[in-house]
Design an enzyme around this catalytic site. Structure first.
Site, PDB file in Angstrom:
ATOM      1  N   SER A 112      -0.006   5.772  -2.601  1.00 35.66           N
ATOM      2  CA  SER A 112       0.424   6.800  -3.539  1.00 35.66           C
ATOM      3  C   SER A 112       1.250   6.231  -4.688  1.00 35.66           C
ATOM      4  CB  SER A 112       1.179   7.903  -2.795  1.00 35.66           C
ATOM      5  OG  SER A 112       1.465   8.988  -3.648  1.00 35.66           O
ATOM      6  N   HIS A 113       2.493   6.640  -4.791  1.00 32.00           N
ATOM      7  CA  HIS A 113       3.361   6.275  -5.904  1.00 32.00           C
ATOM      8  C   HIS A 113       4.129   4.980  -5.651  1.00 32.00           C
ATOM      9  CE1 HIS A 113       5.457   8.577  -2.893  1.00 32.00           C
ATOM     10  NE2 HIS A 113       6.605   8.105  -3.318  1.00 32.00           N
ATOM     11  N   ASP A 276       0.439   9.413 -10.954  1.00 28.49           N
ATOM     12  CA  ASP A 276       0.911   8.320 -10.111  1.00 28.49           C
ATOM     13  C   ASP A 276      -0.236   7.424  -9.642  1.00 28.49           C
ATOM     14  OD1 ASP A 276      -0.240  10.204  -8.368  1.00 28.49           O
ATOM     15  OD2 ASP A 276       1.026   9.568  -6.713  1.00 28.49           O
ATOM     16  N   ASP A 278      -2.267   7.207  -7.015  1.00 32.24           N
ATOM     17  CA  ASP A 278      -3.548   7.738  -6.530  1.00 32.24           C
ATOM     18  C   ASP A 278      -3.954   9.049  -7.187  1.00 32.24           C
ATOM     19  OD1 ASP A 278      -1.533   9.196  -5.208  1.00 32.24           O
ATOM     20  OD2 ASP A 278      -2.803   9.563  -3.468  1.00 32.24           O
ATOM     21  N   ASP A 280      -2.408  12.091  -7.488  1.00 31.17           N
ATOM     22  CA  ASP A 280      -2.122  13.426  -6.957  1.00 31.17           C
ATOM     23  C   ASP A 280      -0.791  14.002  -7.450  1.00 31.17           C
ATOM     24  OD1 ASP A 280      -0.420  11.839  -5.456  1.00 31.17           O
ATOM     25  OD2 ASP A 280      -1.212  12.430  -3.505  1.00 31.17           O
ATOM     26  N   ARG A 281       0.012  13.211  -8.149  1.00 30.24           N
ATOM     27  CA  ARG A 281       1.289  13.715  -8.655  1.00 30.24           C
ATOM     28  C   ARG A 281       1.251  13.833 -10.173  1.00 30.24           C
ATOM     29  NH1 ARG A 281       6.056  11.852  -4.741  1.00 30.24           N
ATOM     30  NH2 ARG A 281       4.842  11.530  -2.858  1.00 30.24           N
ATOM     31  N   LYS A 375      -2.844  17.712  -3.470  1.00 31.03           N
ATOM     32  CA  LYS A 375      -2.221  17.934  -4.767  1.00 31.03           C
ATOM     33  C   LYS A 375      -3.034  17.192  -5.816  1.00 31.03           C
ATOM     34  CE  LYS A 375       1.410  14.617  -3.393  1.00 31.03           C
ATOM     35  NZ  LYS A 375       1.345  14.686  -1.921  1.00 31.03           N
TER      36      LYS A 375
END
Length: 542
Positions: A112-113, A276, A278, A280-281, A375
């Protein structure tokens, strides 16, 4: 040829809120990734001949693990793999592919982030057939299997070309390399009025989108510049890199500071956004105003009807418990349900599948809707653009009018990163032990009204998730929440969430940290953060 390889368990393969995350050298240990992949397969049933979606955010070690997944999926009897070209798939795009092509599920390779690189972070996450993160019953089964695994199955095959779109056969299994962007971009075009958004950009509207050298770069280029006609250069840092250009792909005011400073400058564009690692943010910044994720959720929910997909209204709104209560008042005015869940997108899945919620959000910069079960950063940006096009107002005007109507929730999150786990756990245990004695006590002139350890009772399946965060609620509607994050790879991250509700418009212009100063001091006094962690200030304030 298919081999059965003897192995021994590792004791650290418990998935967190978003799969298993460790440093790259941990995953590079002999059998480590293979053990976890086989544990995923062993926790599933009925996958013979079924389709599995595979992709990731392009971070370091992504391509190598995809080759392991191909060889092991073939050996375990899957019928087909759908892989994003170059190993690239944003998390929401992977969720969409799972749902559109009715796959059994998907393996998403991302942390992710978190930062990427040879010594940085990597992750493996399994998403279920609804496109969402695996529910706890599956992640618990994966972890249980990882503690007892003694062998895994793998095919001896040559490396598969994942850079060329098309199909190949591997040990009786079809491997289809697909365009990672097209299906997702087509879905976005079905949700939003792209003609209205084209007119917005034709009017001279200026936007800056920072992909942070992460996965959304190709998606943003296709959607904003090619399909919507935004000026070339609207998308920055759009080439996904294994180390994210040496930067931390977390869209917040620390790691995207350059975007914030540009949006506060004299020649700022009309709208700024970032996503971010991947995809999703999201980070939303207007000219002269940063929009907190909690406020963004509330504004999106209040205005969602401007988009074709939501003209019929919302079934309900769901938010994670640490997210501010701004969306609660929107749900109340709309006369729809409001659901407070633990942190982790998997808890929204049941509500979305049951048709009880349409829009969901978390304070950690994640918002999404029923179009997928993750998300979705670009979805949030497109809904914001739709609102701006429909209302003909600036981000600042929209947010300030929202506060005037609903009140403002001053809100901030203080992160203490890489705290020694024993000290972080000690702080939480001490708080839990004191909960019965806190109500009625005075702290820095504030009276504690209630204090509890949040437990979630799922209204769909009746499951109960306990110990999801310590809540200290004060008279007047303010609160402080303490929880340990499950998204790091070393030590523990203590997150402290501070919130104060202000109904009076005349008091909506305060500096956030100043407005929360009394609560910040109360949080320190109640929890003894410095005493437990040795930290005099947070690592990150958002």
């Amino acid at each position: 040829m298919i081999r059965t390889v003897a192995t021994t368990p590792f004791d650290d393969q418990k998935p967190g809120t978003s799969g298993l995350r460790k440093k790259v050298p941990v995953f590079q240990q002999a059998h480590y990734a293979e053990n976890f992949i086989q544990s995923i397969f062993d926790a599933l049933s009925g996958f013979e001949g079924k389709t599995l979606v595979v992709g990731g955010d392009g971070r370091y070690y992504n391509r190598e693990v995809i080759q392991k997944v191909i060889a092991m999926a073939a050996a375990n009897g899957f019928g087909k793999l759908m892989i994003g070209q170059g190993g690239i798939l944003s998390t929401p795009a992977a969720s969409h592919l799972i749902r559109k092509y009715k796959a059994l599920g998907g393996i998403i390779l991302s942390a992710s982030h978190n930062p990427g690189g040879p010594k940085e972070d990597f992750g493996i996450k399994y998403n279920a057939e609804n496109g969402g993160p695996a529910p706890e019953k599956i992640t618990d089964a994966i972890y249980a299997r990882s503690k007892e695994i003694r062998e895994y199955r793998i095919a001896d095959i040559d490396e598969v070309d994942i850079d060329t779109i098309g199909k190949v056969e591997v040990e009786g299994m079809t491997v289809e390399v697909v365009d990672p962007v097209r299906d997702y971009a087509d879905m976005m075009e079905s949700l939003f009025d792209f003609n209205a958004l084209r007119r917005l950009f034709e009017s001279g509207f200026r936007m800056r989108f920072d992909a942070m050298h992460a996965v959304t770069g190709p998606y943003a280029k296709e959607i904003f510049e090619r399909r919507l006609g935004a000026a070339e250069g609207t998308c920055r840092n759009f080439h996904p890199l294994p180390d994210f250009g040496g930067h931390h792909p977390d869209p917040n005011l620390v790691h995207a500071r350059h975007l914030y400073e540009e949006m506060m400058g004299p020649d700022a564009p009309d709208f700024g956004a970032a996503s971010d690692g991947d995809g999703d943010r999201n980070l939303i910044i207007g000219k002269g105003i940063f929009v907190t994720p909690s406020d963004s959720l509330a504004v999106l929910a209040a205005n969602a009807r401007v988009a074709p997909a939501y003209t019929a209204g919302l079934a309900g709104i769901a938010r994670s418990m640490p997210t501010s209560g701004a969306a609660d008042r929107v749900a109340q005015k709309l006369g729809i349900g409001l659901y407070e869940t633990p942190t982790g997108w998997k808890f929204f899945g049941n509500l979305l599948d049951a048709g009880m919620a349409t829009i969901c959000g978390e304070e950690s910069a994640g918002t999404g809707s029923s179009h997928v079960r993750e998300k979705d950063g670009l979805w949030a940006v497109l809904l914001w653009l739709s609102i701006l096009a429909a209302r003909g107002e600036s981000v600042k005007e929209i947010v300030e009018k929202h506060w005037a109507e609903f009140g403002r929730n001053y809100y901030s999150r203080h992160d203490y990163e890489e705290v020694e786990t024993v000290h972080a756990n000690g702080l939480i245990k001490e708080l839990r032990d004191r909960l019965p004695d806190l109500p009625g006590t005075q702290v820095r002139g504030l009276t504690v009204e209630t204090a509890d350890d949040f437990a979630y009772h799922d209204p769909v399946d009746g499951s109960i998730s306990e110990h999801q965060g310590i809540r200290i609620l004060f008279e007047g509607g303010s609160r402080v929440v303490f929880r340990l994050s499950g998204t790091g790879t070393s030590g523990a991250t203590l997150r402290v969430y501070i919130e104060r509700y202000e109904p009076e418009s005349a008091r909506h212009g305060l500096d956030t940290q100043q407005a929360l100063a009394g609560l910040i001091a109360a949080a320190e006094e109640i929890a003894g953060i410095r005493r437990h962690t040795g930290r005099g200030r947070p690592s990150v304030i958002t």
